[in-house]
Scaffold this active site. Structure first.
Site, mmCIF file in Angstrom:
data_model
loop_
_atom_site.group_PDB
_atom_site.id
_atom_site.type_symbol
_atom_site.label_atom_id
_atom_site.label_comp_id
_atom_site.label_asym_id
_atom_site.label_seq_id
_atom_site.Cartn_x
_atom_site.Cartn_y
_atom_site.Cartn_z
ATOM 1 N N GLU A 153 -52.965 -25.381 -10.197
ATOM 2 C CA GLU A 153 -54.272 -25.744 -9.294
ATOM 3 C C GLU A 153 -55.140 -26.736 -9.948
ATOM 4 O O GLU A 153 -56.096 -26.351 -10.983
ATOM 5 C CB GLU A 153 -54.936 -24.548 -8.922
ATOM 6 C CG GLU A 153 -56.359 -24.970 -8.002
ATOM 7 C CD GLU A 153 -56.976 -23.471 -7.421
ATOM 8 O OE1 GLU A 153 -56.719 -22.471 -8.183
ATOM 9 O OE2 GLU A 153 -57.873 -23.385 -6.566
ATOM 10 N N GLU A 159 -66.369 -26.555 -13.410
ATOM 11 C CA GLU A 159 -65.790 -25.185 -13.838
ATOM 12 C C GLU A 159 -64.990 -25.301 -15.101
ATOM 13 O O GLU A 159 -64.859 -24.230 -15.855
ATOM 14 C CB GLU A 159 -64.949 -24.671 -12.720
ATOM 15 C CG GLU A 159 -65.915 -24.439 -11.503
ATOM 16 C CD GLU A 159 -64.984 -23.569 -10.374
ATOM 17 O OE1 GLU A 159 -64.209 -22.905 -10.567
ATOM 18 O OE2 GLU A 159 -65.467 -24.036 -8.993
ATOM 19 N N ASP A 186 -57.003 -27.418 -3.663
ATOM 20 C CA ASP A 186 -57.844 -26.529 -3.100
ATOM 21 C C ASP A 186 -58.965 -27.718 -2.628
ATOM 22 O O ASP A 186 -59.498 -28.536 -3.318
ATOM 23 C CB ASP A 186 -58.596 -25.856 -4.339
ATOM 24 C CG ASP A 186 -59.728 -24.998 -3.966
ATOM 25 O OD1 ASP A 186 -60.429 -25.504 -3.134
ATOM 26 O OD2 ASP A 186 -59.824 -23.866 -4.544
ATOM 27 N N HIS A 189 -62.383 -28.315 -4.682
ATOM 28 C CA HIS A 189 -62.344 -28.910 -5.753
ATOM 29 C C HIS A 189 -62.003 -30.528 -5.716
ATOM 30 O O HIS A 189 -62.463 -31.462 -5.934
ATOM 31 C CB HIS A 189 -61.003 -28.556 -6.749
ATOM 32 C CG HIS A 189 -61.613 -27.066 -7.250
ATOM 33 N ND1 HIS A 189 -62.590 -26.651 -7.823
ATOM 34 C CD2 HIS A 189 -60.607 -26.138 -7.034
ATOM 35 C CE1 HIS A 189 -62.350 -25.355 -8.160
ATOM 36 N NE2 HIS A 189 -61.391 -24.864 -7.432
ATOM 37 N N HIS A 212 -55.443 -24.095 -1.061
ATOM 38 C CA HIS A 212 -56.954 -23.145 -0.708
ATOM 39 C C HIS A 212 -57.721 -24.000 0.097
ATOM 40 O O HIS A 212 -58.017 -25.025 -0.001
ATOM 41 C CB HIS A 212 -57.354 -22.824 -2.169
ATOM 42 C CG HIS A 212 -57.211 -21.901 -2.883
ATOM 43 N ND1 HIS A 212 -57.410 -21.558 -4.115
ATOM 44 C CD2 HIS A 212 -56.423 -20.796 -2.315
ATOM 45 C CE1 HIS A 212 -56.932 -20.227 -4.564
ATOM 46 N NE2 HIS A 212 -56.334 -19.790 -3.477
ATOM 47 N N ARG A 218 -68.145 -24.035 -0.369
ATOM 48 C CA ARG A 218 -67.441 -23.033 -0.524
ATOM 49 C C ARG A 218 -67.558 -21.760 0.621
ATOM 50 O O ARG A 218 -67.253 -20.794 0.419
ATOM 51 C CB ARG A 218 -67.698 -22.302 -1.797
ATOM 52 C CG ARG A 218 -66.887 -22.478 -2.962
ATOM 53 C CD ARG A 218 -65.262 -22.215 -2.780
ATOM 54 N NE ARG A 218 -64.625 -22.403 -4.113
ATOM 55 C CZ ARG A 218 -63.221 -22.682 -4.175
ATOM 56 N NH1 ARG A 218 -62.575 -22.656 -3.000
ATOM 57 N NH2 ARG A 218 -62.606 -23.228 -4.983
ATOM 58 N N GLU A 247 -60.231 -19.430 0.636
ATOM 59 C CA GLU A 247 -60.864 -18.892 -0.756
ATOM 60 C C GLU A 247 -62.421 -19.401 -0.686
ATOM 61 O O GLU A 247 -62.603 -20.551 -1.055
ATOM 62 C CB GLU A 247 -60.191 -19.549 -1.890
ATOM 63 C CG GLU A 247 -60.932 -18.946 -3.253
ATOM 64 C CD GLU A 247 -60.165 -19.860 -4.455
ATOM 65 O OE1 GLU A 247 -59.681 -19.007 -5.576
ATOM 66 O OE2 GLU A 247 -60.350 -21.001 -4.400
HETATM 67 C C1 LER Z 1 -59.709 -20.755 -8.133
HETATM 68 O O1 LER Z 1 -58.633 -20.791 -7.217
HETATM 69 C C2 LER Z 1 -60.711 -21.420 -7.892
HETATM 70 O O2 LER Z 1 -60.349 -22.236 -7.060
HETATM 71 C C3 LER Z 1 -61.782 -21.680 -8.677
HETATM 72 O O3 LER Z 1 -62.798 -22.414 -8.049
HETATM 73 C C4 LER Z 1 -62.448 -20.326 -8.875
HETATM 74 O O4 LER Z 1 -63.424 -20.536 -9.917
HETATM 75 MN MN MN Z 2 -58.915 -22.367 -5.406
#
Ligand code: LER
Ligand code: MN
Length: 280
Positions: A153, A159, A186, A189, A212, A218, A247
């Site tokens: 991912e 992060e 995701d 992100h 995701h 979020r 998520e």
């Molecule tokens: C984990 O799947 C994720 O996307 C991270 O942003 C969690 O901090």
């Molecule tokens: Mn994620």
């Protein structure tokens, strides 16, 4: 496409990033009632799960576990693939290998997110990459014979400072040559790191194995400003037919967030089906 939602056992640390952190049976039943097809299990160790009981709850509800996520191996236990100490790196590999063996029992994939680690002060990106690749190879050697996919991912720069974009992850997957390695985009992100949802999905289309979903803040889809109709059209265009798993932050409360995500995403998928040629 199928709908999933992230859950964790009740004894998971409060930082575990899931919608339901509760008794697994209760969470699986709740997710089934809300219309989800499966639950993503966030674990730090395979021993957290009673496999026979879990299989029973899944059979009773018709639910699946499409993915085991591993963020807590990094966040709670500080084990990761780029650690300068080989013993710690091997401990991270052992944890992921344990999750792979569990995943094989469930027909699940295993997520490699923040457990990839980061580029330490004083280390070069090349050194971090070589440690990461070595650990990934050790995990792939366990996963491949068990037919378990390891889904890597991309995570945004705020992060972690390593493997932020889909292109960066794709490069490592292709360099490894392991067929069990796949891409796990995701949307949260991607919204930070990618210049184009379409460009990133199209470049990775042969490798996208799990997605995701969250809105740009979020929160549950529909409670922010991402253009989901466009994004789902792209997923359809690249032929993606796997899980889209919420998520999201459990806000304003877990059930309201899970309900919003299920309703919004089902409606979105229904709308797309109606525009497909040949559909009534
Ligand atoms: C984990 O799947 C994720 O996307 C991270 O942003 C969690 O901090
Ligand atoms: Mn994620």
């Amino acid at each position: 496409m199928k709908l999933g939602i992230a859950i964790a056992p009740a004894d998971a640390p409060p930082s575990t990033f899931v919608v339901f952190r509760d008794d697994l049976k209760r969470s699986i039943e709740r997710a089934a009632d809300l219309g989800y097809d499966g639950v993503e299990l966030a674990l730090r160790d395979a021993s957290q799960v009673d496999l026979a009981a879990l299989k029973g709850w899944l059979a009773a509800t018709g639910m699946e576990v499409p993915c085991i996520s591993s963020g807590q191996v990094f966040a709670a236990d500080h084990l990761y693939f780029t650690h300068p100490d080989e013993e710690i790196r091997q401990a991270a590999v052992a944890r992921i290998s344990g999750l792979v063996v569990l995943a094989a029992e469930l027909g699940a994939k295993v997520n490699i997110g923040r457990v990839r680690g980061f580029i330490h002060d004083g280390d070069t990106p090349e050194l971090a990459r070589s440690r990461f690749m070595s650990c990934l190879e050790r995990c792939a050697a366990v996963a491949e014979p068990l037919n378990v996919e390891l889904i890597v991912e991309p995570v945004n720069r705020y992060e972690i400072n390593f493997l932020n974009t889909c292109a960066e992850v794709l490069e490592t997957i292709k360099a490894s040559g392991r067929s069990c390695l796949k891409l796990m985009p995701d949307l949260f992100h991607m919204n930070i790191e990618e210049s184009s949802f379409r460009g990133a999905f199209e470049a990775g289309k042969e490798f996208v194995a799990y997605v995701h979903v969250a809105d740009n803040n979020r929160l549950a889809p529909g409670w922010g400003q991402l253009r989901f109709e466009e994004i789902f059209q792209i997923l359809t265009d690249i032929g993606y037919d796997g899980y889209i798993t919420a998520e999201i932050l459990p806000k304003p409360d877990p059930v309201s967030a899970a309900k919003q995500a299920a309703e919004y995403l089902s409606t979105m998928l229904g709308r797309l089906a109606q525009t497909r040629p040949g559909c009534a």
